[in-house]
Design an enzyme around this catalytic site. Structure first.
Site, PDB file in Angstrom:
ATOM      1  N   HIS A 181       1.932   4.439  -3.048  1.00  8.11           N
ATOM      2  CA  HIS A 181       1.849   5.899  -2.928  1.00  8.11           C
ATOM      3  C   HIS A 181       3.004   6.608  -3.654  1.00  8.11           C
ATOM      4  CE1 HIS A 181      -1.673   6.539  -0.583  1.00  8.11           C
ATOM      5  NE2 HIS A 181      -1.256   5.852   0.472  1.00  8.11           N
ATOM      6  N   GLU A 221      -5.489   7.602  -1.840  1.00 10.36           N
ATOM      7  CA  GLU A 221      -5.786   6.438  -1.009  1.00 10.36           C
ATOM      8  C   GLU A 221      -6.586   5.361  -1.732  1.00 10.36           C
ATOM      9  OE1 GLU A 221      -4.204   5.966   1.437  1.00 10.36           O
ATOM     10  OE2 GLU A 221      -3.588   7.907   2.236  1.00 10.36           O
ATOM     11  N   HIS A 227       0.836  -1.205   0.000  1.00  9.95           N
ATOM     12  CA  HIS A 227       0.000   0.000   0.000  1.00  9.95           C
ATOM     13  C   HIS A 227       0.872   1.257   0.000  1.00  9.95           C
ATOM     14  CE1 HIS A 227      -3.713   2.300   1.090  1.00  9.95           C
ATOM     15  NE2 HIS A 227      -2.814   3.122   1.615  1.00  9.95           N
ATOM     16  N   GLU A 228       1.876   1.299   0.883  1.00 13.24           N
ATOM     17  CA  GLU A 228       2.713   2.501   0.987  1.00 13.24           C
ATOM     18  C   GLU A 228       3.612   2.652  -0.241  1.00 13.24           C
ATOM     19  OE1 GLU A 228       1.770   4.472   3.136  1.00 13.24           O
ATOM     20  OE2 GLU A 228       0.653   3.095   4.405  1.00 13.24           O
TER      21      GLU A 228
END
Length: 632
Positions: free
Chosen positions: A490, A509, A486-487
């Protein structure tokens, strides 16, 4: 007086008048003191005239060249405390590490004699309406407005960039107007030339940013602090074009400042870090917070020996010992990004090292993540980037082939074993899976830090650094891997491609939540297609239940992906705006923007087919990296 905002309101004000002056580069020079829980030092801001006034500069180029030559000779003959380094003969390592951390020895120390207003006083200069009406009220001084709160501002001064040895190279092609404005015009012209250097001269640009930031002051500026802003003016200067384009602000943070948190790590050692505050970084340094203010930065941070400084920076900094018990760390970035993405963490972190046999296994695993032949076209297709000029990895053939960027892991001593067991092995797998999905990594390296237990989220991504909660470690490889994916997502959606209006956080997000499943599926090579499918369907069901519960138990106004509706992305004439519901306390605990965004993207992928949809995302990344976007 600045327009007073009701502190009970939920909207976060962005006060900076970016339409008049735009920060292009920050140079921070800071000391971290754990005894007083204060970060103190200076920041130098380099500006360009904003879009509203770019054509009105009175530093004209239509008069006498001989005046320029005289000015350059005069400035060159004055003593200068900055050691000069030959740019052409220096290695990049010494050029941008050794000289940039040198010094504070000649900092001004006359702050206590300043007659300016202090941080506790209300501003008494002008309202934001007056600020926006400069052309109609020409008798008023121009006000530079920066986003700022919870800071004690000690002094603001103009920086004499013309005093830097060798700087005259930036003035040879231009000409001055009136003799009385020679030096003022010369300084602004130098800054204008410096901030507009082409991308292939970024090392030279960084070199002169450093030396200009260490140049002496040449006159204090009037300033006043309000609840949310710092207002600066120079007596008699009525337009942004004539306002100093390089200023130095001496300041210190407050222990209760909301941009950083002072705490202890899991091993009981003191530390401080940026925790993703709703007010972003304005209580760490005065800045322009609106996303449109894309800037680069560099920072020298001094702290006691035994502490490690991690930061959003392109270089893996090594400490330089200044004196016994004192170390200095230097970081920089050359890709312009919003000031809100700046991140720092200072603590007694330990670097987690791999055993040699694990390193070999990880490298062998990495080779299996090359792009399928059907996907190679996007990687080699040469396109002209649509962003402002900077040294872009998408134009770098070596970077385009790099499936795994260099990475390091840091943690408190007591968590090193857990990190070695799971995290170190997962990072190359997740980075490779991300590369196989989206292509070129936007950033050149990655640090991962396990932050203290008071961290309120599972993770936070910033340029070149990811914060992870200790909570992901006991969950084994699955929880750790999915959060890491997930990170990492980004880096593309949220950082390399940002939302032009922060209220559209689903762009960051929602995409990261959708892509974490894609990345994690590719990282788990040992699982069959059916096992991956079952895993993703289960996660979708759990997310649906979470979204349903949140919709039923939260205010409807907080569930809207575009709360500003048709006015999304709109700014006032000065560039100021608000982040709707940005200060709403319960908002930080909500997942609705993650989940609604995820289900929207999942629906699109299922409609046109996942392979086609991911191909379109790769094209989107190539087209829009380095830029700000809206939902449209």
């Amino acid at each position: 007086m600045e327009t007073q905002l009701d502190p009970t309101k939920d909207d976060l004000p962005l006060m900076a008048n970016t339409s008049y002056m735009l920060v292009k580069h920050y140079v921070l020079d800071l000391d971290v003191d754990f005894k007083t829980k204060v970060i103190e030092g200076s920041i130098v801001l380099f500006f360009e005239t904003g879009s509203q006034y770019r054509e009105t500069s009175s530093a004209g180029e239509e008069c006498c060249q001989s005046q320029f030559d005289e000015t350059c000779k005069m400035r060159a003959s004055e003593p200068c405390h900055i050691p000069m380094i030959n740019v052409s003969t220096c290695s990049s390592k010494t050029e941008y590490n050794d000289f940039a951390v040198s010094g504070k020895e000649e900092e001004a120390t006359s702050d206590e004699n300043s007659n300016h207003s202090n941080n506790e006083q209300a501003s008494g200069i002008s309202s934001s309406k007056d600020r926006c009406d400069i052309e109609n009220h020409g008798n008023k001084d121009f006000l530079l407005v920066l986003d700022c709160c919870d800071l004690s501002v000690l002094k603001v001064e103009e920086v004499d960039v013309a005093a830097v040895s060798g700087i005259e190279k930036f003035t040879r092609s231009a000409k001055l107007t009136s003799v009385s404005k020679e030096l003022e015009n010369l300084r602004n012209l130098i800054v204008r030339e410096l901030v507009t250097l082409p991308a292939d001269r970024w090392k030279e640009q960084l070199y002169y940013f450093t030396h200009c930031s260490q140049a002496p002051g040449c006159g204090e500026l009037l300033f006043s602090s309000g609840t949310w802003s710092l207002e600066i003016r120079k007596s008699g200067i009525q337009t942004p074009a004539d306002f100093p384009h390089a200023i130095r602000i001496w300041y210190k943070t407050k222990p209760e400042g909301r941009s950083v948190t002072w705490t202890i790590d899991q091993s009981g050692r003191p530390c401080v870090y940026t925790m993703g505050s709703p007010i972003n970084n304005r209580a760490l340094f005065p800045c322009q917070e609106p996303p449109i203010a894309l800037s680069t930065w560099q920072a020298s941070v001094r702290t006691a020996a035994g502490f490690v400084v991690l930061m959003s920076g392109e270089n893996s900094a090594e400490p330089v010992q200044l004196q016994e018990g004192k170390l200095s760390w230097y970081y920089y970035v050359s890709m312009p990004m919003p000031a809100s993405t700046f991140t720092i963490a200072v603590g007694c972190w330990q670097e987690v090292k791999q055993q040699s046999f694990k390193q070999t296994a990880a490298l062998e695993t990495n080779t299996e993540f090359s792009l399928p032949s059907s996907q190679t076209d996007f990687r080699w297709h040469e396109e002209i980037c649509g962003h402002v000029e900077y040294p872009c990895r998408f134009q770098n053939p070596a970077a385009r082939l790099q499936a795994v960027i260099p990475y390091r892991v840091f943690a408190p001593w007591c968590l090193m074993e857990s990190c070695e067991e799971y995290l170190l092995q997962l990072i190359p797998q997740c980075l490779s899976a991300a590369y196989a999905t989206l292509g070129t990594h936007p950033f050149s390296r990655l640090d991962v830090l396990i932050v203290p237990s008071n961290f309120s989220s599972l993770g936070m991504a910033s340029p070149h650094i990811i914060f992870l909660s200790q909570s992901v470690l006991p969950g084994g490889s699955h929880l750790c891997g999915t959060r890491l994916c997930h990170e990492i997502a980004h880096a593309w959606f949220g950082l390399a491609i940002g939302a032009r209006d922060w209220t559209e956080e689903w762009i960051s997000e929602g995409f990261a939540t959708f892509l974490e499943d894609i990345f994690w599926a590719r990282a788990q090579q040992q699982l069959s297609h059916d096992e991956i499918k079952g895993q993703r369907e289960l996660k979708a069901l759990l997310r649906w239940r979470r979204l349903r519960d949140e919709v039923q138990n939260s205010e409807e106004e907080l569930q809207v992906l575009r709360p500003k509706k048709e006015s999304t992305g709109e700014l006032s004439e000065s560039g100021a705006s608000v982040v709707k519901y940005g200060l709403k306390a319960e908002k930080i605990f909500m997942q609705v923007h993650y989940l609604k965004g995820y289900f929207l993207l999942r629906s699109l992928a299922r409609t046109i087919g996942e392979v086609s949809y991911l191909a379109s995302l790769r094209k989107f990344v190539v087209k829009f990296h380095g830029q700000l976007v809206l939902s449209q």
